[in-house]
Design an enzyme around this catalytic site. Structure first.
Site, PDB file in Angstrom:
ATOM      1  N   SER A 429     -11.167   6.857   0.815  1.00  0.00           N
ATOM      2  CA  SER A 429     -12.114   6.660  -0.293  1.00  0.00           C
ATOM      3  C   SER A 429     -12.936   7.908  -0.572  1.00  0.00           C
ATOM      4  O   SER A 429     -13.541   8.013  -1.633  1.00  0.00           O
ATOM      5  CB  SER A 429     -13.037   5.463  -0.036  1.00  0.00           C
ATOM      6  OG  SER A 429     -13.218   5.223   1.319  1.00  0.00           O
ATOM      7  N   HIS A 450      -5.940   4.248  -3.870  1.00  0.00           N
ATOM      8  CA  HIS A 450      -7.247   3.748  -3.439  1.00  0.00           C
ATOM      9  C   HIS A 450      -7.415   2.282  -3.837  1.00  0.00           C
ATOM     10  O   HIS A 450      -7.616   1.961  -5.010  1.00  0.00           O
ATOM     11  CB  HIS A 450      -8.339   4.622  -4.065  1.00  0.00           C
ATOM     12  CG  HIS A 450      -9.723   4.286  -3.599  1.00  0.00           C
ATOM     13  ND1 HIS A 450     -10.832   4.445  -4.379  1.00  0.00           N
ATOM     14  CD2 HIS A 450     -10.168   3.783  -2.427  1.00  0.00           C
ATOM     15  CE1 HIS A 450     -11.899   4.064  -3.706  1.00  0.00           C
ATOM     16  NE2 HIS A 450     -11.522   3.657  -2.527  1.00  0.00           N
ATOM     17  N   GLU A 462      -6.865   2.713  -7.751  1.00  0.00           N
ATOM     18  CA  GLU A 462      -6.932   4.067  -8.323  1.00  0.00           C
ATOM     19  C   GLU A 462      -5.780   4.857  -7.726  1.00  0.00           C
ATOM     20  O   GLU A 462      -5.683   4.947  -6.496  1.00  0.00           O
ATOM     21  CB  GLU A 462      -8.224   4.763  -7.884  1.00  0.00           C
ATOM     22  CG  GLU A 462      -9.407   4.566  -8.765  1.00  0.00           C
ATOM     23  CD  GLU A 462     -10.599   5.384  -8.270  1.00  0.00           C
ATOM     24  OE1 GLU A 462     -11.006   6.310  -8.971  1.00  0.00           O
ATOM     25  OE2 GLU A 462     -11.134   5.083  -7.189  1.00  0.00           O
ATOM     26  N   ASN A 500     -15.930   5.793  -7.361  1.00  0.00           N
ATOM     27  CA  ASN A 500     -17.082   6.136  -6.524  1.00  0.00           C
ATOM     28  C   ASN A 500     -17.895   7.281  -7.113  1.00  0.00           C
ATOM     29  O   ASN A 500     -19.103   7.357  -6.914  1.00  0.00           O
ATOM     30  CB  ASN A 500     -16.638   6.480  -5.104  1.00  0.00           C
ATOM     31  CG  ASN A 500     -16.346   5.223  -4.305  1.00  0.00           C
ATOM     32  OD1 ASN A 500     -16.910   4.167  -4.592  1.00  0.00           O
ATOM     33  ND2 ASN A 500     -15.473   5.321  -3.321  1.00  0.00           N
TER      34      ASN A 500
HETATM   35  P1  NAD Z   1     -10.902   0.074   9.859  1.00  0.00           P
HETATM   36  O1  NAD Z   1     -11.736   0.798  10.814  1.00  0.00           O
HETATM   37  O2  NAD Z   1     -11.142  -1.389   9.630  1.00  0.00           O
HETATM   38  O3  NAD Z   1      -9.390   0.224  10.249  1.00  0.00           O
HETATM   39  C1  NAD Z   1      -8.803   1.432  10.642  1.00  0.00           C
HETATM   40  C2  NAD Z   1      -7.585   1.104  11.480  1.00  0.00           C
HETATM   41  O4  NAD Z   1      -6.855   2.289  11.675  1.00  0.00           O
HETATM   42  C3  NAD Z   1      -7.925   0.536  12.873  1.00  0.00           C
HETATM   43  O5  NAD Z   1      -7.222  -0.664  13.068  1.00  0.00           O
HETATM   44  C4  NAD Z   1      -7.433   1.607  13.833  1.00  0.00           C
HETATM   45  O6  NAD Z   1      -6.943   1.069  15.045  1.00  0.00           O
HETATM   46  C5  NAD Z   1      -6.330   2.241  13.002  1.00  0.00           C
HETATM   47  N1  NAD Z   1      -5.952   3.580  13.404  1.00  0.00           N
HETATM   48  C6  NAD Z   1      -6.728   4.581  13.831  1.00  0.00           C
HETATM   49  N2  NAD Z   1      -5.966   5.672  14.104  1.00  0.00           N
HETATM   50  C7  NAD Z   1      -4.693   5.333  13.813  1.00  0.00           C
HETATM   51  C8  NAD Z   1      -3.449   6.011  13.876  1.00  0.00           C
HETATM   52  N3  NAD Z   1      -3.377   7.269  14.325  1.00  0.00           N
HETATM   53  N4  NAD Z   1      -2.338   5.354  13.499  1.00  0.00           N
HETATM   54  C9  NAD Z   1      -2.409   4.086  13.069  1.00  0.00           C
HETATM   55  N5  NAD Z   1      -3.558   3.383  13.002  1.00  0.00           N
HETATM   56  C10 NAD Z   1      -4.684   4.002  13.363  1.00  0.00           C
HETATM   57  O7  NAD Z   1     -11.033   0.863   8.487  1.00  0.00           O
HETATM   58  P2  NAD Z   1     -10.834   0.354   7.005  1.00  0.00           P
HETATM   59  O8  NAD Z   1     -12.137  -0.125   6.470  1.00  0.00           O
HETATM   60  O9  NAD Z   1      -9.650  -0.515   6.910  1.00  0.00           O
HETATM   61  O10 NAD Z   1     -10.540   1.713   6.255  1.00  0.00           O
HETATM   62  C11 NAD Z   1      -9.291   2.351   6.294  1.00  0.00           C
HETATM   63  C12 NAD Z   1      -9.204   3.368   5.180  1.00  0.00           C
HETATM   64  O11 NAD Z   1      -9.413   2.733   3.923  1.00  0.00           O
HETATM   65  C13 NAD Z   1     -10.258   4.452   5.262  1.00  0.00           C
HETATM   66  O12 NAD Z   1      -9.692   5.649   4.827  1.00  0.00           O
HETATM   67  C14 NAD Z   1     -11.328   3.988   4.292  1.00  0.00           C
HETATM   68  O13 NAD Z   1     -12.084   5.024   3.753  1.00  0.00           O
HETATM   69  C15 NAD Z   1     -10.465   3.365   3.220  1.00  0.00           C
HETATM   70  N6  NAD Z   1     -11.149   2.368   2.379  1.00  0.00           N
HETATM   71  C16 NAD Z   1     -11.986   1.455   2.930  1.00  0.00           C
HETATM   72  C17 NAD Z   1     -12.614   0.524   2.127  1.00  0.00           C
HETATM   73  C18 NAD Z   1     -13.523  -0.501   2.711  1.00  0.00           C
HETATM   74  O14 NAD Z   1     -14.314  -1.089   1.971  1.00  0.00           O
HETATM   75  N7  NAD Z   1     -13.434  -0.788   3.997  1.00  0.00           N
HETATM   76  C19 NAD Z   1     -12.367   0.522   0.741  1.00  0.00           C
HETATM   77  C20 NAD Z   1     -11.472   1.457   0.206  1.00  0.00           C
HETATM   78  C21 NAD Z   1     -10.862   2.378   1.051  1.00  0.00           C
END
Ligand code: NAD
Length: 715
Positions: A429, A450, A462, A500
């Site tokens: 993001s 995204h 996006e 954003n």
């Molecule tokens: P999260 O912390 O819930 O999940 C991340 C996951 O990635 C975890 O399960 C972790 O074990 C795993 N992980 C870490 N290293 C890894 C690797 N090397 N290989 C495979 N898995 C691995 O995070 P999230 O909220 O799901 O966010 C994930 C992505 O999505 C981020 O880039 C975040 O910016 C983006 N995002 C989040 C949101 C939101 O509202 N949460 C919205 C849009 C985008």
């Protein structure tokens, strides 16, 4: 052949039954001005043919008529009242002509009969549907009411209560539901549809069915006892207002029209409908909602075109099984694309699968899915701790933790496992797509994808084009997002991408108000109740998470230091520094608990007020207009900057991004529609009053030029 035009043919069948077939060139039948004129001429030919004993309406397409041609609406509705009235009267004269034919009439309905299509079948004496039929009057969703007699005929056919529900919700009804309330007379298999309609007409001609009695009912006032009528309409008004709210006047107007017309015969009843229709057609709300419909078509049309260049995605993979990865896996699998969900931790995989199972169980409980379908979707998700499982994927979506180094490593790793032409996308993001692309051997196969949280609910994706992303990569990600049931918009890379980037200036406006003593709960109330956002800024920050907000804000400050750079502590810092992270830890601006029914509950918390008072001093009251101006001006100007810089390609895509990604109030249509509605010159004058608040309040030169030229963003 009795009549022929490019859209309608009329022929005489056996037993002197005429068949009028809607057969427009192109994929669907719709009621544009040409079709309406053709129907008029066709009915004249039918009236003049004294052999005809009955008439059946049919369609040669998969659907009957999808509705009016909405692309004609905005032009039409901008005409003078007198012109609009004469258009509605002429159109209604055609439907009356159909209703008044001197012999029985029937409609054979398949697929959609919506809006004008539904009003056409209501003008016939009988309606037979096949099992594919969907019938309804969706006009209130566009901020208007049915204008071709729908509010008059439907209550007389299915009763006031049912008609109020159909019209005020605008939902289309399946054939069996339409049968239950008497909107159709029978539901049959598609292969016998026409034959069944013809048989009904033969029975009517033979006077086995009393078609004249049915017709009389439609021409007369509604037969409702006074007291019952009063109760019905009063209850409906209360319910409709509670659901639609003050910003959406059309459903309430529909109730009033049906009520006023209930004691009148057809002519007077139609006049009441005409007047209300014209009034609503002229509102900004109708313009905004019709605009959204057209923008949605435009964005979907672009995605469809991209599909031609896209690589087929039959197998997908997602890296990371967290909140987003789990949601992406669920969405892909439930829309039919099998997906491997790869994580580094077994508990994360279990959590991801459990989340998907929870969503599916809820669907089964609501009758929207079956245990078999649920099992199939779950089988479509393959959890794995091993990269080998992603080997055959056509696309890999990276959704691991938001850390540039971790992402760079994961992207480089995955490239070593997949085939040469696998598409790789990141759900980051805040991290630059161009920066992430540097860790890849083949950056042309890479772009941003995204999603918004929660993935299964939020309609927007996006798609972020990096400087090296190939057209095939972008097209494939767009096509995959569409296949997942999402609306993709393509944007260029920049800090915050599009959504954003325009959201954080709004938060900056909110922070500014709080720094000057604003009360966050009062601000939320104004932004929700008056402006129409689903959540005010404080509540939204609590939902997003103050840690996420804090981090993203820093990225934006670095990206656009001139206007988003920070000086001193703001309200987001205050919450973050005090570990008030929002809903995720039960306290942010508000405090969260669970009510007796297990639902999350939000309350104001003296503790957060205390912290803000320590930072910014005593509370001060702000006028609603001031609150709206100070939060919305930065968002609006930043949206315009994104268009001017080519981050987003068109006002239509920007507005859909705002409505689908942030819940920008649909009745305002999006930032560009809002600007056009208030007038660019008026906006510039307003922004100038706030220019002293900093760079986020400075309009661009191009906006100023547009204001001087009396220009607009939409045609
Ligand atoms: P999260 O912390 O819930 O999940 C991340 C996951 O990635 C975890 O399960 C972790 O074990 C795993 N992980 C870490 N290293 C890894 C690797 N090397 N290989 C495979 N898995 C691995 O995070 P999230 O909220 O799901 O966010 C994930 C992505 O999505 C981020 O880039 C975040 O910016 C983006 N995002 C989040 C949101 C939101 O509202 N949460 C919205 C849009 C985008």
């Amino acid at each position: 052949m009795i009549y022929q035009s490019p859209t309608i043919q009329v022929e005489l069948l056996e037993d002197n039954i005429a068949k009028l077939c809607f057969n427009a060139p192109g994929s669907v039948n719709k009621f544009d001005r040409e079709t309406l004129a053709s129907l008029d001429a066709a009915l004249d030919s039918i009236k003049q043919d004294s052999n005809i004993k009955a008439l059946v309406l049919t369609s040669s397409k998969d659907t009957f008529i999808v509705g009016a041609d909405i692309t004609e609406f905005l032009g039409l509705f901008s005409q003078d009242d007198a012109v609009l009235l004469s258009w509605v009267e002429q159109a209604n004269a055609v439907f009356n002509k159909l209703e008044d034919l001197p012999f029985p009439t029937a409609s054979a309905i398949k697929g959609f009969a919506l809006g004008g299509g539904c009003e056409t079948v209501l003008a016939t004496d009988f309606r037979i549907a096949d099992t594919t039929a969907k019938i309804g009057l969706p006009e209130t969703k566009l901020g208007i009411i049915p204008g071709f007699g729908g509010t008059v005929r439907l209550p007389r056919v299915i009763g006031a209560d049912n008609a109020l529900e159909w019209i005020t919700t605008g939902k289309d009804q399946r054939a069996e539901d339409a049968l239950k309330v008497g909107a159709v007379d029978a539901v049959v298999a598609p292969q016998v549809l026409e034959a069944a309609a013809i048989q009904m007409l033969k029975d009517a001609v033979a006077e086995k069915l009393d078609w004249q009695a049915r017709r009389k009912r439609k021409l007369s006032p509604l037969t409702l006892p006074r007291l019952e009528a009063m109760m019905s309409f009063t209850t409906a008004k209360g319910m409709v207002f509670a659901v639609a709210g003050k910003h959406y006047p059309a459903p309430m107007a529909a109730v009033s029209v049906i009520e006023q017309a209930s004691t009148k015969g057809r002519t007077e009843a139609l006049q009441i409908e005409h007047q209300a229709f014209i009034k609503l057609a002229k509102t900004d709300v109708a313009k905004a909602l019709i605009g959204i419909f057209l923008n949605d078509q435009f964005v979907k049309g672009k995605a469809k075109k991209a599909g031609k260049l896209a690589k087929a995605v039959n197998n997908a993979a997602v890296l990371g099984a967290g909140i987003m990865g789990g949601g992406i896996a669920y969405q892909s699998a439930s829309k039919g694309t099998p997906i491997v969900m790869k994580d580094i931790a077994q508990p994360a995989l279990d959590l991801g699968l459990n989340e998907a199972a929870k969503l599916l169980t809820a669907q089964v409980a609501r009758g929207r899915s079956t245990p078999e379908k649920m099992a199939k979707v779950l089988n479509n998700i393959t959890p794995s701790l091993d990269y080998a499982a992603v080997k055959h994927s056509d696309i890999v979506v990276e959704a691991v933790v938001e850390h540039p180094k971790v992402k760079a490593q994961v992207l480089a790793e995955v490239e070593g496992y997949v085939s040469e032409d696998t598409i790789i996308a990141s759900n980051t993001s805040t991290i630059s797509i161009n920066l992430l692309a540097k860790s890849m051997k083949k950056p042309e196969r890479f772009c941003g994808m995204h999603f918004f949280n929660p993935v299964h609910k939020m309609p927007l994706v996006e798609v972020i084009r990096g400087e090296h992303s190939s057209e095939e990569t972008i097209a494939s990600v767009v096509a995959y997002a569409s296949k997942m049931g999402k609306t993709p918009i393509v944007v260029n890379d920049c800090p915050g991408f599009f959504v954003n980037r325009v959201l954080f200036p709004y938060f900056a406006g909110f922070n500014g108000l709080l720094a000057d003593g604003g009360d966050f709960a009062a601000i939320d109330k104004v932004m929700e109740k008056q402006f129409g956002w689903p959540m005010g800024p404080a509540y939204l920050l609590d939902v997003v998470g103050l840690d996420t907000g804090h981090h993203a804000q820093a990225v934006m400050a670095e990206g656009f230091p001139d206007r988003m750079g920070k000086s001193g502590t703001d309200a987001i810092d205050v919450m973050f520094d005090n570990k008030r992270l929002g809903q995720k830890n039960g306290k942010g601006f508000y405090v969260y608990s669970v009510d007796s029914r297990g639902k999350p509950k939000k309350d104001v918390d003296p503790a957060s007020y205390g912290l803000l008072k320590d930072a910014f001093g005593e509370l001060k009251a702000f006028e609603a207009d001031d609150i709206i101006a100070r939060t919305m001006i930065p968002m609006i100007i930043e949206t315009v900057r994104c268009l001017e810089e080519g981050i987003v390609a068109s006002p239509a895509e920007a507005d859909m991004g705002l409505v689908y990604g942030l819940g920008f109030p649909p009745f305002r249509g999006g930032v560009f529609r809002y600007l056009d509605t208030m007038g660019v010159a008026n906006f510039v004058a307003l922004a100038d009053k706030y220019a002293h608040l900093g760079g986020l309040y400075q309009v661009t030169d191009a906006m100023r030029a547009k204001a001087t030229n009396n220009g607009s963003y939409y045609q």
